[in-house]
Write a protein that holds these residues in place. Structure first.
Motif, PDB file in Angstrom:
ATOM      1  N   ALA B 167       0.819  -1.226   0.000  1.00  0.00           N
ATOM      2  CA  ALA B 167       0.000   0.000   0.000  1.00  0.00           C
ATOM      3  C   ALA B 167       0.844   1.264   0.000  1.00  0.00           C
ATOM      4  N   ALA B 168       2.153   1.118  -0.105  1.00  0.00           N
ATOM      5  CA  ALA B 168       3.014   2.304  -0.020  1.00  0.00           C
ATOM      6  C   ALA B 168       2.732   3.257  -1.183  1.00  0.00           C
ATOM      7  N   GLY B 169       2.492   4.508  -0.849  1.00  0.00           N
ATOM      8  CA  GLY B 169       2.329   5.552  -1.871  1.00  0.00           C
ATOM      9  C   GLY B 169       0.989   5.553  -2.563  1.00  0.00           C
ATOM     10  N   LEU B 170       0.035   4.765  -2.078  1.00  0.00           N
ATOM     11  CA  LEU B 170      -1.268   4.733  -2.746  1.00  0.00           C
ATOM     12  C   LEU B 170      -2.213   5.756  -2.116  1.00  0.00           C
ATOM     13  N   ASP B 171      -3.147   6.269  -2.928  1.00  0.00           N
ATOM     14  CA  ASP B 171      -4.133   7.201  -2.376  1.00  0.00           C
ATOM     15  C   ASP B 171      -5.183   6.391  -1.601  1.00  0.00           C
TER      16      ASP B 171
END
Lengths: 573, 321
Positions: B167-171
């Motif tokens: 989930a890194a960097g996801l909106d």
């Protein structure tokens, strides 16, 4: 209703104007459906790279540029060349063809693998079910496809030159073979570089050096083309034939060795990375012997063959021995499954398995094989065949060595064994001490650097000894220091050994044998590793696909990787 | 070393050192079939190294690791057939579209003919990339690339999935969609090992959580058990965060709290105060009695709910190697 039928229906409803386009799409789709199963036979990397290449500007521009240049040169050639039109045109075509073959293809092969390391995608490919061998051959195959495409532009033009005056089919064939062979070798070398220098920073430097080297290769190619122009390769004598076969054997076998090396570099740490490399080394040595036999048959008056054989094999196995001495002696369970279980297997096949001690013995066994080969030829010449009498009467010399030289030859061989055993012994001891601090994968390189430093320092010491003895006593100790100092065994005359004082001779022989025995004894520890059973679950899973026919553990699959399986039919899946 | 047959992922005393640096130090845990295990720890804790070992990209210095009963060291090829790995980077190629990307990996996993086409179609459907199948990867958003990478990891229908910071960097929307996909995969019976820094999300999808720091496994258990760790022992003194709400003037309440040495104010609003208080249950009740008997008109007194972040902070020290 299938997607194709839906598409047709939609277009039918939209009116007749689009009928032809829809029909074309449908035909393409049918062709695609027909061809798609065939693509299962090709490497996935090959297909991906082909797709990428078709969309890449670099390929399109190079291809178009080549087309333009060929057309331009054909027009210019017909307009300006009055005499030797065929030769002139061919020269130009080869110069045009040389650029993609010598520069573009090898460099794109290099970049293709280097980019996988830079972008981290090699990790994603590595964890698929593809073998390292398939990955590298896929990369290599995509370079070959490019090669074929570039050749396809030039092939009609080159064929056309044969119809014109002044060019032989031989010159065309030699030109094509060397350009294609050279391109293949450079591509493999590029892959080897990409596998060896994986860090991004180091890779930039390697890219620059490699591109300069490729530029130089292109320059050499142009020089070669002008040689062809002068008619150098119109005919081939024995000597040129021997040079050509020797060159082909050495370059071809080196290419295979490099290919095996890059496969080993991307293999999983617990895989057997050594056996394939050793097989390639052995192949190289066998080709070398074979080439010498051919040489002897065609040029029986060739002198110094034993010395050249000893010199080349000694140097070769010194280099390879250093690399093999850096291997880890701790075999993974995966490799131990494939260890030979029979006595004969343990004696002979174990040499091909990984491990520092096994590597040492493998190198020494090959050096000894070279000695036996030379000795066989000498005995054959002097005692079994009257060849020597014929040659002596004809040329006033022996083919190999006289009977008087045989003791010197044996001592010389012993010296080479002693020298190699000693440096390998130190090398293995060094690596054992250092192995805790480094990852096992770095072992061969560290071992090679240490070995090079060791040989250099021994050379310096030998040089000092030589100066000391030679200046003061003028005794014939020069051979001793020469051997190690300049490392040129071939400069030693076998007769020199017989001039040595007998005490020195005996002392040397005794200590040489002791060093050799000690080195061999220490190396045999590796042979104590015993095979382990393959887990039942692995055997069960393997069973439906194929039967293991070989008597040793995981057998050939674990050594060379599983053979590519044919695409399965849907009903089998 | 023993091997739990039912475990789909198992690490047994795994250690990995790089020279003098101990990246993973004697770690043992397992993940059962259909279970989702969250793997949390600060940067440099050893999460990615452990995952690399399980993904057959590295080998342990000592110890054993298995996936579906196969050793990652001895039978990496068999492990690879059963395992899908999604790294923290995307790992995409230029001049290639989504369908071609999945097709490449499907072929690389040995899928042939209609099986390959079916696998691509299924993955496209699952990750909802159908509309973007012909779109070049370079033109995809981060969320879409992440979906594509999840699709790549799923292309050969593995039993085990290892997701490194998915989930890194996801909106927020992409995170929610990813979470739903993970839950769906778990419902299908796949075993998942997920590392993430977004602990609140892990708490929602994970059956169990393992906390790692400086290569050592500090705690492992179900999310509930970690959240309630130690609460059953009423005699044990532990630091709790309490909130009190009142009708009185704030200044009056602050004065009362300031007079006490055993509390530490954290925050306050017009009619509430949040504070830390280290005590056992008995002392907490005494504290409440004292508060009630003061002039402050209290209408609510509660212990602030412990989150996974609180557990993580209390277990780890925030140190990296």
């Amino acid at each position: 209703m299938t997607e194709q039928k839906l598409a047709i229906e939609k277009i039918r409803l939209s009116g007749g104007a689009a009928d032809s386009a829809a029909s074309l799409d449908f035909e393409v789709s049918k062709l695609d459906n027909f061809l798609d199963p065939l693509s299962d036979w090709f490497s996935s990397i090959l297909i991906k790279e082909a797709r990428q290449a078709v969309k890449s500007r670099q390929f399109v521009w190079t291809y178009v540029l080549q087309l333009v240049l060929v057309a331009a040169w054909t027009a210019i050639g017909f307009a300006t060349l009055t005499s030797q039109l065929g030769t002139g045109l061919l020269l130009g075509y080869f110069v045009i063809l040389g650029f993609p073959l010598a520069v573009i293809i090898p460099f794109s092969g290099y970049r293709s693998l280097a980019r996988e390391f830079d972008d981290g995608t090699i990790r994603l490919i590595s964890i698929t079910t593809m073998k390292p061998r398939q990955i590298i051959l896929g990369k290599f195959g995509s370079a070959l496809i490019q090669l074929v495409l570039y050749l396809s532009v030039l092939a009609p033009c080159i064929s056309f030159t044969y119809l014109l005056e002044g060019i032989s089919i031989w010159a065309i064939m030699v030109g094509l073979l060397i350009s294609i062979g050279g391109s293949i070798f450079l591509t493999i070398f590029g892959l080897f570089l990409a596998g060896s220098f994986r860090s991004r920073n180091l890779g930039v430097g390697v890219s620059v050096v490699f591109s300069i080297a490729l530029g130089f290769a292109y320059f050499l190619w142009i020089v070669f083309c002008f040689e062809t122009y002068d008619g150098m390769f119109r005919g081939f004598g024995n000597e040129k034939y021997l040079i050509a076969t020797g060159f082909t054997f050495s370059v071809g076998s080196t290419a295979l060795l490099l290919l095996a090396s890059v496969v080993a570099q991307i293999s999983f740490p617990s895989d057997n990375r050594s056996t394939l490399l050793r097989v390639m080394m052995l192949l190289q040595q066998m080709l070398f012997f074979g080439w010498f036999c051919q040489l002897l048959c065609q040029e029986p008056f060739f002198r110094d063959v034993p010395k050249v054989i000893l010199m080349i094999t000694g140097h070769y196995w010194l280099l390879m021995g250093f690399l093999m001495c850096g291997e880890s002696s701790n075999l993974s369970r995966r490799v131990r499954r494939s260890l030979p279980r029979t006595l004969a297997g343990r004696i002979f096949l174990s040499l091909f398995m990984p491990g520092s001690g096994r590597g040492f013995l493998f190198a020494m066994a090959n050096v000894w094989a070279a000695f036996l080969f030379v000795m066989f030829l000498v005995v054959f010449e002097n005692f079994l065949f009257d060849w020597s009498n014929q040659t002596r009467s004809r040329f006033g010399t022996n083919i190999f060595a006289s009977e008087a030289e045989i003791p010197g030859m044996i001592i010389s061989s012993l010296f080479v064994s002693w020298y190699l055993s000693l440096v390998f012994l130190f090398n293995r001891y060094f690596w054992r001490r250092m192995s805790q601090k480094f990852e096992p994968g770095y072992g061969p390189v560290i071992s090679l650097f240490f070995g090079a430093a060791l040989v250099a320092s021994v050379s310096v010491v030998s040089f000092l000894i030589e100066e000391f003895f030679y200046a003061r006593w003028h005794l014939s100790f020069r051979w001793l220091s020469d051997l190690a100092w300049s490392f040129n065994w071939y400069t030693v005359s076998f007769e020199d050994f017989t001039k040595l004082p007998s005490v020195f001779f005996i002392v040397f022989v005794i200590q040489a044998v002791m060093v050799l025995v000690l080195a061999v004894f220490l190396a045999t520890r590796d042979f104590l590793e015993v095979a382990v059973e393959t887990p039942e679950r692995v055997l069960i899973e393997r069973q439906p696909t194929k039967t293991n026919r070989l008597p040793v553990g995981e057998s050939i699959d674990e050594i060379f990787g599983e053979l590519p399986s044919a695409p399965r039919r849907d009903d089998e899946a | 070393m023993s091997q739990t047959v039912e475990a789909m992922i198992q690490l047994d005393r795994v250690t990995r050192s790089f020279g003098d640096t101990l990246a993973v130090d004697d770690i043992s845990f397992h993940v059962g079939a259909g279970e989702v295990l969250g793997f949390i720890g600060p940067n440099g804790a050893g999460k990615t190294t452990s995952m690399r070992i399980l993904s057959t990209l590295d080998t342990p210095t000592s110890g054993e690791a298995w996936v579906d009963g196969f050793s990652v060291v001895d039978d990496p090829d068999r492990v690879r057939r059963r395992m899908g790995w999604m790294p923290d980077g995307f790992g995409t190629y230029p001049n290639i579209n989504c369908e071609e990307y999945l097709d490449f990996f499907a072929r690389s996993y040995g899928l042939r003919g209609k099986n390959r086409l079916r696998a691509i179609r299924n993955v496209m459907g699952f990750t909802q990339l159908n509309q973007l199948s012909k779109k070049p990867i370079s033109g995809l958003s981060k969320g879409m690339k992440q979906r594509l990478c999840l699709g790549r990891a799923l292309i050969h229908n593995p039993k085990v999935l290892i997701l490194d910071e998915p989930a890194a960097g996801l909106d927020p929307r992409a995170r929610i969609e990813l979470r739903e996909m993970i839950l769906e995969l778990a419902n299908e019976g796949k075993s998942l090992l997920i590392s993430s820094h977004i602990l609140s999300e892990l708490a929602e999808v994970c059956d169990r959580v393992a906390i790692i720091e400086k290569g050592k496994l500090l705690a492992i258990g179900s999310v509930d058990s970690l959240l309630n760790k130690g609460s059953e022992d009423s005699q044990e003194e532990k630091l709790v965060q309490l909130e009190v709400k009142f009708f009185s003037e704030l200044s009056e309440a602050v004065r009362w709290f300031d007079a006490r040495n055993d509390v530490a104010l954290i925050s306050s609003t017009e009619n509430s105060i949040v504070f830390n208080y280290a005590a056992c249950h008995k002392r907490q009740s005494k504290f409440l009695a004292e508060l009630v008997s003061s002039k402050i008109e209290i209408y609510e007194f509660s212990e602030k709910q412990t989150s996974l972040e609180d557990v993580f902070l209390s277990v780890t020290r925030g140190e990296v190697q």
